[in-house]
Design a protein around this motif. Structure first.
Motif, PDB file in Angstrom:
ATOM      1  N   ILE A 126      -3.672 -47.461 -22.900  1.00  0.00           N
ATOM      2  CA  ILE A 126      -2.247 -47.771 -22.805  1.00  0.00           C
ATOM      3  C   ILE A 126      -2.017 -49.189 -22.275  1.00  0.00           C
ATOM      4  CG2 ILE A 126      -0.089 -47.176 -21.623  1.00  0.00           C
ATOM      5  CD1 ILE A 126      -0.951 -44.252 -21.821  1.00  0.00           C
ATOM      6  N   PHE A 127      -2.689 -49.574 -21.222  1.00  0.00           N
ATOM      7  CA  PHE A 127      -2.489 -50.895 -20.621  1.00  0.00           C
ATOM      8  C   PHE A 127      -2.860 -52.030 -21.581  1.00  0.00           C
ATOM      9  CE2 PHE A 127      -3.690 -54.425 -17.783  1.00  0.00           C
ATOM     10  CZ  PHE A 127      -2.439 -54.643 -17.218  1.00  0.00           C
ATOM     11  N   PRO A 128      -4.041 -52.016 -22.226  1.00  0.00           N
ATOM     12  CA  PRO A 128      -4.355 -53.099 -23.177  1.00  0.00           C
ATOM     13  C   PRO A 128      -3.387 -53.142 -24.369  1.00  0.00           C
ATOM     14  CG  PRO A 128      -6.355 -51.947 -22.573  1.00  0.00           C
ATOM     15  CD  PRO A 128      -5.213 -51.173 -21.994  1.00  0.00           C
ATOM     16  N   LEU A 129      -2.965 -51.980 -24.861  1.00  0.00           N
ATOM     17  CA  LEU A 129      -2.017 -51.969 -25.969  1.00  0.00           C
ATOM     18  C   LEU A 129      -0.661 -52.518 -25.540  1.00  0.00           C
ATOM     19  CD1 LEU A 129      -2.845 -48.565 -27.694  1.00  0.00           C
ATOM     20  CD2 LEU A 129      -3.411 -50.872 -28.480  1.00  0.00           C
ATOM     21  N   LEU A 130      -0.272 -52.231 -24.330  1.00  0.00           N
ATOM     22  CA  LEU A 130       0.975 -52.763 -23.797  1.00  0.00           C
ATOM     23  C   LEU A 130       0.905 -54.287 -23.666  1.00  0.00           C
ATOM     24  CD1 LEU A 130       3.763 -52.009 -22.667  1.00  0.00           C
ATOM     25  CD2 LEU A 130       2.695 -51.856 -20.417  1.00  0.00           C
ATOM     26  N   ILE A 131      -0.209 -54.795 -23.203  1.00  0.00           N
ATOM     27  CA  ILE A 131      -0.408 -56.248 -23.073  1.00  0.00           C
ATOM     28  C   ILE A 131      -0.344 -56.909 -24.445  1.00  0.00           C
ATOM     29  CG2 ILE A 131      -2.066 -58.052 -22.431  1.00  0.00           C
ATOM     30  CD1 ILE A 131      -0.744 -56.719 -20.039  1.00  0.00           C
ATOM     31  N   VAL A 132      -0.995 -56.329 -25.446  1.00  0.00           N
ATOM     32  CA  VAL A 132      -0.977 -56.881 -26.804  1.00  0.00           C
ATOM     33  C   VAL A 132       0.449 -56.888 -27.353  1.00  0.00           C
ATOM     34  CG1 VAL A 132      -1.727 -56.477 -29.183  1.00  0.00           C
ATOM     35  CG2 VAL A 132      -3.376 -56.322 -27.315  1.00  0.00           C
ATOM     36  N   ALA A 133       1.192 -55.820 -27.136  1.00  0.00           N
ATOM     37  CA  ALA A 133       2.576 -55.743 -27.616  1.00  0.00           C
ATOM     38  C   ALA A 133       3.450 -56.808 -26.945  1.00  0.00           C
ATOM     39  CB  ALA A 133       3.141 -54.353 -27.367  1.00  0.00           C
ATOM     40  N   ILE A 134       3.277 -57.001 -25.661  1.00  0.00           N
ATOM     41  CA  ILE A 134       4.050 -58.009 -24.939  1.00  0.00           C
ATOM     42  C   ILE A 134       3.705 -59.408 -25.445  1.00  0.00           C
ATOM     43  CG2 ILE A 134       4.368 -59.104 -22.675  1.00  0.00           C
ATOM     44  CD1 ILE A 134       4.149 -56.267 -21.474  1.00  0.00           C
ATOM     45  N   MET A 135       2.420 -59.683 -25.650  1.00  0.00           N
ATOM     46  CA  MET A 135       1.986 -60.987 -26.162  1.00  0.00           C
ATOM     47  C   MET A 135       2.581 -61.250 -27.541  1.00  0.00           C
ATOM     48  SD  MET A 135       0.205 -62.437 -23.844  1.00  0.00           S
ATOM     49  CE  MET A 135      -0.918 -63.595 -24.537  1.00  0.00           C
TER      50      MET A 135
ATOM     51  N   PHE B 132       5.455 -60.076 -28.849  1.00  0.00           N
ATOM     52  CA  PHE B 132       6.883 -60.348 -28.799  1.00  0.00           C
ATOM     53  C   PHE B 132       7.239 -61.613 -28.026  1.00  0.00           C
ATOM     54  CE2 PHE B 132       7.120 -55.821 -29.936  1.00  0.00           C
ATOM     55  CZ  PHE B 132       7.968 -55.944 -31.033  1.00  0.00           C
ATOM     56  N   ILE B 133       6.375 -62.064 -27.121  1.00  0.00           N
ATOM     57  CA  ILE B 133       6.669 -63.257 -26.338  1.00  0.00           C
ATOM     58  C   ILE B 133       6.110 -64.524 -26.987  1.00  0.00           C
ATOM     59  CG2 ILE B 133       6.180 -64.425 -24.149  1.00  0.00           C
ATOM     60  CD1 ILE B 133       6.487 -61.763 -22.763  1.00  0.00           C
ATOM     61  N   LEU B 134       4.929 -64.449 -27.590  1.00  0.00           N
ATOM     62  CA  LEU B 134       4.280 -65.648 -28.114  1.00  0.00           C
ATOM     63  C   LEU B 134       4.250 -65.730 -29.639  1.00  0.00           C
ATOM     64  CD1 LEU B 134       1.223 -65.841 -25.701  1.00  0.00           C
ATOM     65  CD2 LEU B 134       3.300 -67.187 -25.629  1.00  0.00           C
ATOM     66  N   ILE B 135       3.737 -64.737 -30.284  1.00  0.00           N
ATOM     67  CA  ILE B 135       3.451 -64.827 -31.716  1.00  0.00           C
ATOM     68  C   ILE B 135       4.718 -64.772 -32.553  1.00  0.00           C
ATOM     69  CG2 ILE B 135       2.233 -63.723 -33.630  1.00  0.00           C
ATOM     70  CD1 ILE B 135       0.169 -62.765 -31.510  1.00  0.00           C
ATOM     71  N   ARG B 136       5.581 -63.829 -32.301  1.00  0.00           N
ATOM     72  CA  ARG B 136       6.787 -63.649 -33.120  1.00  0.00           C
ATOM     73  C   ARG B 136       7.726 -64.867 -33.082  1.00  0.00           C
ATOM     74  NH1 ARG B 136      11.549 -59.626 -32.683  1.00  0.00           N
ATOM     75  NH2 ARG B 136      12.100 -59.369 -34.868  1.00  0.00           N
ATOM     76  N   PRO B 137       8.027 -65.441 -31.916  1.00  0.00           N
ATOM     77  CA  PRO B 137       8.887 -66.637 -31.909  1.00  0.00           C
ATOM     78  C   PRO B 137       8.261 -67.823 -32.646  1.00  0.00           C
ATOM     79  CG  PRO B 137       8.827 -65.658 -29.734  1.00  0.00           C
ATOM     80  CD  PRO B 137       7.804 -64.946 -30.561  1.00  0.00           C
ATOM     81  N   GLN B 138       6.940 -67.960 -32.553  1.00  0.00           N
ATOM     82  CA  GLN B 138       6.265 -69.053 -33.239  1.00  0.00           C
ATOM     83  C   GLN B 138       6.348 -68.875 -34.754  1.00  0.00           C
ATOM     84  OE1 GLN B 138       2.144 -69.477 -32.223  1.00  0.00           O
ATOM     85  NE2 GLN B 138       2.070 -71.594 -32.897  1.00  0.00           N
ATOM     86  N   GLN B 139       6.202 -67.651 -35.236  1.00  0.00           N
ATOM     87  CA  GLN B 139       6.325 -67.383 -36.667  1.00  0.00           C
ATOM     88  C   GLN B 139       7.751 -67.647 -37.141  1.00  0.00           C
ATOM     89  OE1 GLN B 139       4.971 -63.322 -36.941  1.00  0.00           O
ATOM     90  NE2 GLN B 139       2.865 -63.920 -37.370  1.00  0.00           N
ATOM     91  N   LYS B 140       8.740 -67.296 -36.332  1.00  0.00           N
ATOM     92  CA  LYS B 140      10.137 -67.517 -36.685  1.00  0.00           C
ATOM     93  C   LYS B 140      10.432 -69.013 -36.787  1.00  0.00           C
ATOM     94  CE  LYS B 140      14.829 -66.434 -35.239  1.00  0.00           C
ATOM     95  NZ  LYS B 140      15.672 -65.880 -34.185  1.00  0.00           N
ATOM     96  N   ALA B 141       9.931 -69.798 -35.839  1.00  0.00           N
ATOM     97  CA  ALA B 141      10.140 -71.245 -35.863  1.00  0.00           C
ATOM     98  C   ALA B 141       9.474 -71.872 -37.082  1.00  0.00           C
ATOM     99  CB  ALA B 141       9.609 -71.876 -34.580  1.00  0.00           C
ATOM    100  N   ALA B 142       8.284 -71.410 -37.427  1.00  0.00           N
ATOM    101  CA  ALA B 142       7.585 -71.930 -38.603  1.00  0.00           C
ATOM    102  C   ALA B 142       8.351 -71.603 -39.880  1.00  0.00           C
ATOM    103  CB  ALA B 142       6.171 -71.365 -38.667  1.00  0.00           C
ATOM    104  N   LYS B 143       8.918 -70.430 -39.952  1.00  0.00           N
ATOM    105  CA  LYS B 143       9.701 -70.027 -41.123  1.00  0.00           C
ATOM    106  C   LYS B 143      10.952 -70.892 -41.253  1.00  0.00           C
ATOM    107  CE  LYS B 143      11.819 -65.943 -43.196  1.00  0.00           C
ATOM    108  NZ  LYS B 143      12.125 -64.514 -43.001  1.00  0.00           N
ATOM    109  N   GLU B 144      11.637 -71.161 -40.147  1.00  0.00           N
ATOM    110  CA  GLU B 144      12.817 -72.018 -40.171  1.00  0.00           C
ATOM    111  C   GLU B 144      12.460 -73.441 -40.583  1.00  0.00           C
ATOM    112  OE1 GLU B 144      14.462 -71.666 -36.259  1.00  0.00           O
ATOM    113  OE2 GLU B 144      15.274 -69.656 -36.639  1.00  0.00           O
ATOM    114  N   HIS B 145      11.315 -73.956 -40.115  1.00  0.00           N
ATOM    115  CA  HIS B 145      10.868 -75.303 -40.473  1.00  0.00           C
ATOM    116  C   HIS B 145      10.570 -75.381 -41.968  1.00  0.00           C
ATOM    117  CE1 HIS B 145       8.021 -78.766 -40.619  1.00  0.00           C
ATOM    118  NE2 HIS B 145       8.973 -79.285 -39.860  1.00  0.00           N
ATOM    119  N   ARG B 146       9.905 -74.361 -42.504  1.00  0.00           N
ATOM    120  CA  ARG B 146       9.625 -74.319 -43.944  1.00  0.00           C
ATOM    121  C   ARG B 146      10.919 -74.317 -44.757  1.00  0.00           C
ATOM    122  NH1 ARG B 146       5.445 -70.955 -42.873  1.00  0.00           N
ATOM    123  NH2 ARG B 146       6.804 -69.161 -42.967  1.00  0.00           N
TER     124      ARG B 146
END
Length: 89
Positions: A5-14, A16-30
């Motif tokens: 549970i703890f490692p999966l929770l850490i991965v989920a938090i990472m 939503f905090i790091l990967i998803r916003p970066q993908q959104k910014a890249a999509k807007e730039h494209r």
């Protein structure tokens, strides 16, 4: 089960905090790069400000940075579009 549970929770938090916003910014730039057309005022990542004179192909544009001074710029190096031109009627 509790040990997973703890490692999966850490991965989920990472995600939503790091990967998803970066993908959104890249999509807007494209999307911004694909929408660039003649007459737009743009800023490159190098800090040059100029007006798009010609869209050469999918990867390159020609930008006028001073009177009678045009430079070829790779589209992916555009930082932002300052002024958009209105579509021709």
């Amino acid at each position: 089960m509790e040990q997973l549970i703890f490692p999966l929770l850490i991965v989920a938090i990472m995600y939503f905090i790091l990967i998803r916003p970066q993908q959104k910014a890249a999509k807007e730039h494209r999307a911004m790069i694909e929408a660039v057309r003649r007459g737009d005022q743009v800023v490159t990542q190098g800090g040059l400000i100029g007006k798009v004179v010609k869209v050469k192909d999918d990867n390159e544009i020609e930008v006028e940075i001073a009177k009678d001074t045009n430079v070829r710029v790779v589209k992916s190096t555009l930082a932002k579009v300052v002024n958009k031109t209105e579509p021709a009627k």
